[in-house]
Every structure is written in structure tokens, then in C-alpha cells.
Design an enzyme around this catalytic site. Structure first.
Site: not given
Length: 395
Positions: A206, A275, A285, A321, A335
Site C-alpha cells: 500500500n 488485511d 515468476k 488507526f 472498530k
């Protein structure tokens, strides 16, 4: 306001002490400078007087100052002494109790921490006499900020080069930026992205840069905490006074957290943990073909949820967070309840100046007692506000 006594001795690196003094002044520190007589051959005292707005002291018997026993008054007010650059001469004098000028008499009258940053020729630095003197000073509680290797002014290459000014500044700020209200506390922070391998070449990740987590860790260290920073790959400099644990995958991060979780007082999970991960990692590969390609995925372990519902017997404050693109408070509140955390720091990727890749953030601190909207501020300031709340809860 914190007070720094900067002692500048006779080294070619003395000119760099001006940048160091300026950095501390910009950070709001009250800086006083003492120079040895020989140091004035390398840089003029007027430079330091202009930067600090204080008289630069050299002569013990100088009468041109307001009446006081000057070296004693400076010693009493100083929160930190930094000898930078430190010559072999001043190290030898201090190690053997010689106080024959303004610099040595003042340092020996100080009860605050003393940091020594040697800068000299390699052979001088490695001389066993000098090394013995440094060991003696270490036994008295003085701390060496070791020189680095490189091309020296004399043309030699080796150890003895003055450390970078920004590194010396960060070392000093561990003593000068905050009161040590977290002394004796253990703080664990996670930061950065995780990487989930797809094959030997590719991985899923990310956009996290780690800046928020690093800012929290830096603030906690400056406030005197024993800090562990568990981090994915970033391009950030290691914060001073922090134990770093480098990880790659979500499972690596989970293992590192669970290994330490029971001993921590505060845990702040600022990392952007994957997640999901590929169900299998291809051994070779994956080749391109004309067909569409899908990746079977499986859930990674939920670190915050696991820690939040498996607390040790001692009091512990846990912060998670939540970065959201919609329904910020609803999702963050859910959460908070689900994960067993004490606080969720919620921010929206829609807010200008917040989120990944910025030096600022705009967050909501959500606890079971209510929520606090913070204005746009630096990530260091956000880190301090989170730590303030944790400290209050644990007091």
C-alpha cells in the site's frame, strides 16, 4: 524553555557548530555557547552571539557581563551540555579533573547530562590514551556521540569525522524538546506498509510512508519512554533513542508485536497492515499469458484485535488507526468496539493535508468517553496528543 550549553573546542569542524546552534534556536531552545580560546581561531564568537542572542563566553575572568559567578550560573540553568566538536585536549582534561578555563570549569560544575562529540584525526581518535579517557568519562555518566568515517580535513580517510549536524540535533532533542513524563514507560509503535509476496518478483502493498508511526515513536523517545518501533520498509531516517525492528509481511509484524506485547505500557498501531495475502506464493515468476488472472486471497491475522482482547494483568493503553474514505466516525466507532482498543485515531483520505505521504494530519481521537477533533497539525503534534491521552489514562 529548555537550556542548552554548547561548548565549542579547537577543531576544524568548529564551523559546523554554528549550524547546530541555529538548529536548536529554531526549535525553541535557549542556547548559550562557550568557546575555548583556541576554538576562536576557527570561528569567530560573533557568529554564535548573532545566532543565540547571548554573549559567547571564552575567558573565565572576563568582566564584561552582568555580575554572577558565570560558570556556576550557566551550569545551574543548563538542561544539557553538548561538547561539539570535542578535541582530544578537552576530553583529556575532563577525564582527569583539570578545570583551567571557562569551558572545563563550567562543565565540571554541571549536574545535567553531558554529550561529547569528538572530531579529530583518525590516529588521534584511535590513540589508546584518548580511548581510555573516553571510557573514564563514560564511567562518570558522560555519553559519547561517536564520530563517523570519511575524508578528514587533513586528507586522511577514517574515523574521526564530525557527525552530521541533523543527527546531533536529534540526539540533543531527546533531552531538550519535552519533559520526560514518559520515563519508565514502555511504548510500542508500528509503522509503514507490509508486503505480501505473490511470487519471487512481485508483492502486494500500500501507499503508507510510515511518517505517522515514526513521528509517534520520535515523540515518545523525546518524552523519555523506552520505545520499540516495528516498521515495514520506508525511506525515513531511523529516529534516535528507539529500538527498531524491521519486518516485511503482516505475519512478521504480528510475530514481532506478540513477542513484546505483554511487557508494553502503551501500544500504538499506526502501520498499514495488509488485511489479505495471496493464499499461495508461486515458487517461480508468474508468466504473462493471454488469459485474465485472479489471485486467491486469505485473511491475515488481525493484530489489533488479538492484542486488544488478550491484555496482560497490568494496565495497558492500546491505540489503533482507522483511515476511511467514507462514514469516518461510524466506521471508527465500530472498530473501537470490535477491536478492544482504548482509542481509535480516525482520519479521512479525503481531507487535504492528511493521510499518506504528508508531514501533517487531521484526525479525530475517538475513545469510549467521546471524541476530540484535532485541527490540521504536524504528525509530531498528533503523536504528542495521542501520547498525552494515553498518559492521562494510565496515571
Amino acid at each position: 524553555m529548555k537550556h542548552l550549553l554548547l561548548v565549542v573546542t579547537a577543531s576544524i569542524a568548529a564551523y559546523k557548530a554554528a549550524d547546530l546552534a541555529h538548529a536548536f534556536v529554531k526549535a525553541g531552545v535557549d542556547v548559550h555557547v562557550i568557546m575555548t580560546k583556541n576554538a576562536t581561531n576557527f570561528i569567530h564568537p560573533l557568529t554564535f552571539e548573532t545566532l543565540t542572542q547571548h554573549k559567547c563566553l571564552i575567558d573565565t575572568f572576563d568582566r564584561n557581563f552582568d555580575y554572577s559567578v558565570e560558570h556556576i550560573s550557566l551550569a545551574k540553568q543548563s538542561d544539557l551540555v553538548m561538547v561539539a566538536p570535542a578535541s582530544a585536549d578537552i576530553v583529556g582534561k575532563l577525564a582527569n579533573g583539570i578545570a583551567d578555563d571557562m569551558a572545563t570549569t563550567t562543565i565540571m560544575a554541571c549536574t545535567c547530562p553531558v554529550l561529547i562529540a569528538p572530531a579529530m584525526n583518525t590516529n588521534m581518535y584511535l590513540n589508546p590514551i584518548f580511548q581510555d579517557n573516553m571510557k573514564k568519562l563514560a564511567s562518570y555518566g558522560y555519553r559519547e556521540l561517536k564520530p563517523v568515517s570519511g575524508l578528514l580535513a587533513c586528507g586522511d580517510v577514517g574515523t574521526g569525522k564530525f557527525p552530521p549536524v541533523d543527527e546531533l540535533f536529534e540526539e540533543g532533542m531527546l533531552y531538550l524538546s519535552h519533559d520526560h513524563d514518559l520515563a519508565g514507560r514502555k511504548v510500542l509503535v508500528t509503522a509503514g506498509p507490509t508486503e505480501e509476496a505473490l511470487d519471487p518478483i512481485r508483492f502486494l502493498t500500500n501507499h503508507s510512508t510510515g511518517r505517522m508511526g515514526y513521528a509517534i515513536a520520535r515523540s515518545a523517545a523525546r518524552r523519555g519512554a523506552e520505545v520499540t518501533l516495528i516498521t515495514g520498509k520506508t525511506n525515513l531516517k531511523d529516529p534516535k533513542g528507539v529500538e527498531l525492528v524491521h519486518i516485511v509481511s503482516a505475519q512478521d509484524m504480528a510475530d514481532a508485536v506478540f513477542k513484546r506485547s505483554e511487557e508494553e505500557d502503551i501500544m500504538i498501531f499506526a502501520a498499514a497492515v495488509a488485511d489479505y495475502r495471496p493464499t499461495t506464493i508461486a515458487p517461480e515468476k508468474i508468466k504473462k499469458s493471454d488469459e485474465d488472472f485472479s489471485i486467491p486471497m486469505e485473511r491475515t491475522i488481525d493484530i489489533l484485535n488479538t492484542v486488544g482482547h488478550n491484555r496482560p494483568a497490568k494496565p495497558q493503553y492500546i491505540v489503533g488507526f482507522a483511515m476511511e474514505s467514507e462514514n469516518l466516525l461510524d466506521n471508527a466507532s465500530a472498530k473501537l468496539d470490535k477491536k478492544g482498543a482504548d482509542m481509535i485515531v480516525a482520519n479521512s483520505i479525503r481531507d487535504t493535508g492528511a493521510g499518506f505521504g504528508t508531514d501533517t494530519n487531521k484526525v479525530v481521537l475517538l475513545t469510549r468517553e467521546g471524541s476530540t477533533d484535532l485541527p490540521l497539525m504536524s504528525k509530531d503534534e498528533v503523536g504528542d496528543r495521542i501520547l498525552d491521552q494515553a498518559l492521562i489514562a494510565l496515571s
